[in-house]
Design a protein around this motif. Structure first.
Motif, PDB file in Angstrom:
ATOM      1  N   UNK A 126       0.920  -1.005  -0.135  1.00  0.00           N
ATOM      2  CA  UNK A 126      -0.098   0.021  -0.038  1.00  0.00           C
ATOM      3  C   UNK A 126       0.889   1.369  -0.040  1.00  0.00           C
ATOM      4  N   UNK A 127       0.682   2.001  -0.977  1.00  0.00           N
ATOM      5  CA  UNK A 127       1.705   3.067  -1.206  1.00  0.00           C
ATOM      6  C   UNK A 127       1.764   4.153  -0.011  1.00  0.00           C
ATOM      7  N   UNK A 128       0.558   3.944   0.965  1.00  0.00           N
ATOM      8  CA  UNK A 128       0.851   4.859   2.103  1.00  0.00           C
ATOM      9  C   UNK A 128       1.583   4.421   3.286  1.00  0.00           C
ATOM     10  N   UNK A 129       2.199   3.168   3.088  1.00  0.00           N
ATOM     11  CA  UNK A 129       2.880   2.635   4.299  1.00  0.00           C
ATOM     12  C   UNK A 129       4.269   2.267   3.875  1.00  0.00           C
ATOM     13  N   UNK A 130       5.121   2.742   4.821  1.00  0.00           N
ATOM     14  CA  UNK A 130       6.459   2.546   4.887  1.00  0.00           C
ATOM     15  C   UNK A 130       6.985   1.151   5.379  1.00  0.00           C
ATOM     16  N   UNK A 131       7.904   0.550   4.576  1.00  0.00           N
ATOM     17  CA  UNK A 131       8.410  -0.669   5.271  1.00  0.00           C
ATOM     18  C   UNK A 131       9.006  -0.703   6.674  1.00  0.00           C
ATOM     19  N   UNK A 132       8.776  -1.804   7.217  1.00  0.00           N
ATOM     20  CA  UNK A 132       9.121  -1.856   8.592  1.00  0.00           C
ATOM     21  C   UNK A 132      10.349  -2.943   8.607  1.00  0.00           C
ATOM     22  N   UNK A 133      11.472  -2.612   9.231  1.00  0.00           N
ATOM     23  CA  UNK A 133      12.617  -3.580   9.474  1.00  0.00           C
ATOM     24  C   UNK A 133      12.760  -4.112  11.221  1.00  0.00           C
ATOM     25  N   UNK A 134      13.001  -5.279  11.251  1.00  0.00           N
ATOM     26  CA  UNK A 134      13.180  -5.766  12.458  1.00  0.00           C
ATOM     27  C   UNK A 134      14.744  -5.470  12.932  1.00  0.00           C
ATOM     28  N   UNK A 135      14.787  -5.833  14.232  1.00  0.00           N
ATOM     29  CA  UNK A 135      15.969  -5.707  14.884  1.00  0.00           C
ATOM     30  C   UNK A 135      17.276  -6.413  14.110  1.00  0.00           C
ATOM     31  N   UNK A 136      18.296  -6.018  14.151  1.00  0.00           N
ATOM     32  CA  UNK A 136      19.517  -6.990  13.586  1.00  0.00           C
ATOM     33  C   UNK A 136      19.904  -7.929  14.460  1.00  0.00           C
ATOM     34  N   UNK A 137      19.857  -9.277  14.254  1.00  0.00           N
ATOM     35  CA  UNK A 137      20.219 -10.114  14.912  1.00  0.00           C
ATOM     36  C   UNK A 137      21.534 -10.918  14.579  1.00  0.00           C
ATOM     37  N   UNK A 138      22.635 -10.956  15.492  1.00  0.00           N
ATOM     38  CA  UNK A 138      24.128 -11.333  15.375  1.00  0.00           C
ATOM     39  C   UNK A 138      24.217 -12.757  15.657  1.00  0.00           C
ATOM     40  N   UNK A 139      24.567 -13.743  14.917  1.00  0.00           N
ATOM     41  CA  UNK A 139      24.755 -15.233  15.374  1.00  0.00           C
ATOM     42  C   UNK A 139      26.340 -15.565  14.873  1.00  0.00           C
ATOM     43  N   UNK A 140      26.760 -16.449  15.793  1.00  0.00           N
ATOM     44  CA  UNK A 140      28.215 -17.160  15.296  1.00  0.00           C
ATOM     45  C   UNK A 140      27.882 -18.640  15.007  1.00  0.00           C
ATOM     46  N   UNK A 141      28.494 -18.869  13.779  1.00  0.00           N
ATOM     47  CA  UNK A 141      28.588 -20.263  13.260  1.00  0.00           C
ATOM     48  C   UNK A 141      29.850 -20.764  12.940  1.00  0.00           C
ATOM     49  N   UNK A 142      30.010 -22.145  13.279  1.00  0.00           N
ATOM     50  CA  UNK A 142      31.271 -22.811  12.990  1.00  0.00           C
ATOM     51  C   UNK A 142      30.931 -23.848  11.787  1.00  0.00           C
ATOM     52  N   UNK A 143      31.720 -23.453  10.578  1.00  0.00           N
ATOM     53  CA  UNK A 143      31.428 -24.533   9.759  1.00  0.00           C
ATOM     54  C   UNK A 143      32.212 -25.830   9.843  1.00  0.00           C
ATOM     55  N   UNK A 144      32.081 -26.813   8.715  1.00  0.00           N
ATOM     56  CA  UNK A 144      32.960 -28.018   8.952  1.00  0.00           C
ATOM     57  C   UNK A 144      33.217 -28.287   7.545  1.00  0.00           C
ATOM     58  N   UNK A 145      34.424 -29.162   7.200  1.00  0.00           N
ATOM     59  CA  UNK A 145      34.858 -29.536   6.033  1.00  0.00           C
ATOM     60  C   UNK A 145      34.028 -30.652   5.498  1.00  0.00           C
TER      61      UNK A 145
END
Length: 160
Positions: A126-145
């Motif tokens: 709706x052209x009258x509505x502005x987009x709304x953004x959430x908080x920024x969430x930080x995560x830590x991830x360890x990958x594997x081979x």
């Protein structure tokens, strides 16, 4: 005989009430924020991001979501962007899928821990509505081979 003259004036006033719903906080959450991906469970769920439904403020307009995932030091200029249709308020990654995404899209080296950030933007159509953004969430991830998906056989067990 007296005649009365009456003048009428019409105006187009849009008195639509756009804040009929009680607004929930638009907060992104994850089922884990410190993850070590398990090579032995490639098809298990590694991570789920979720958020509440956005509000169209009583306009009856559709709402779609844009999920963004990027390295913590970046500013969401690159990374992964996933557009989700209305009604979808979560995104889930399987272990192997997430490990592959981190190595291919972000250049993460196997056995390395990477810091990522995520956010979701709700767009009300709706052209009258502005987009709304959430908080920024930080995560830590360890990958594997990852284990190779190609199997080579040599010797008497193979034709040719």
């Amino acid at each position: 005989m007296a005649s009365a003259c009456t003048f009428f004036s019409c105006t187009d006033e849009d008195n639509m009430e756009l804040n009929k719903e009680e607004q929930k906080e638009f907060i992104l959450s994850a089922d884990q924020t410190n993850i070590e991906l398990d090579i032995h469970s490639p098809e298990s769920e590694a991570l789920e991001f979720s958020w509440p439904f956005g509000s169209n403020q009583g306009t009856n307009a559709a709402i779609t979501y844009l999920f963004e995932l990027d390295k913590a030091e970046s500013n969401f200029t690159e990374g992964v962007k996933t557009e989700l249709t209305q009604g979808i308020t979560s995104i889930t990654y399987k272990t192997d899928e997430f490990n592959t995404l981190l190595m291919q899209e972000f250049g993460v080296v196997p056995e390395q821990t990477v810091s990522l950030k995520a956010r979701v933007t709700a767009k009300v159509h709706d052209e009258r509505m502005e987009p709304v953004t959430t908080n920024v969430l930080t995560i830590q991830v360890k990958t594997y081979q990852p284990v190779t998906r190609t199997l080579y056989l040599i010797g008497d067990a193979t034709p040719n």
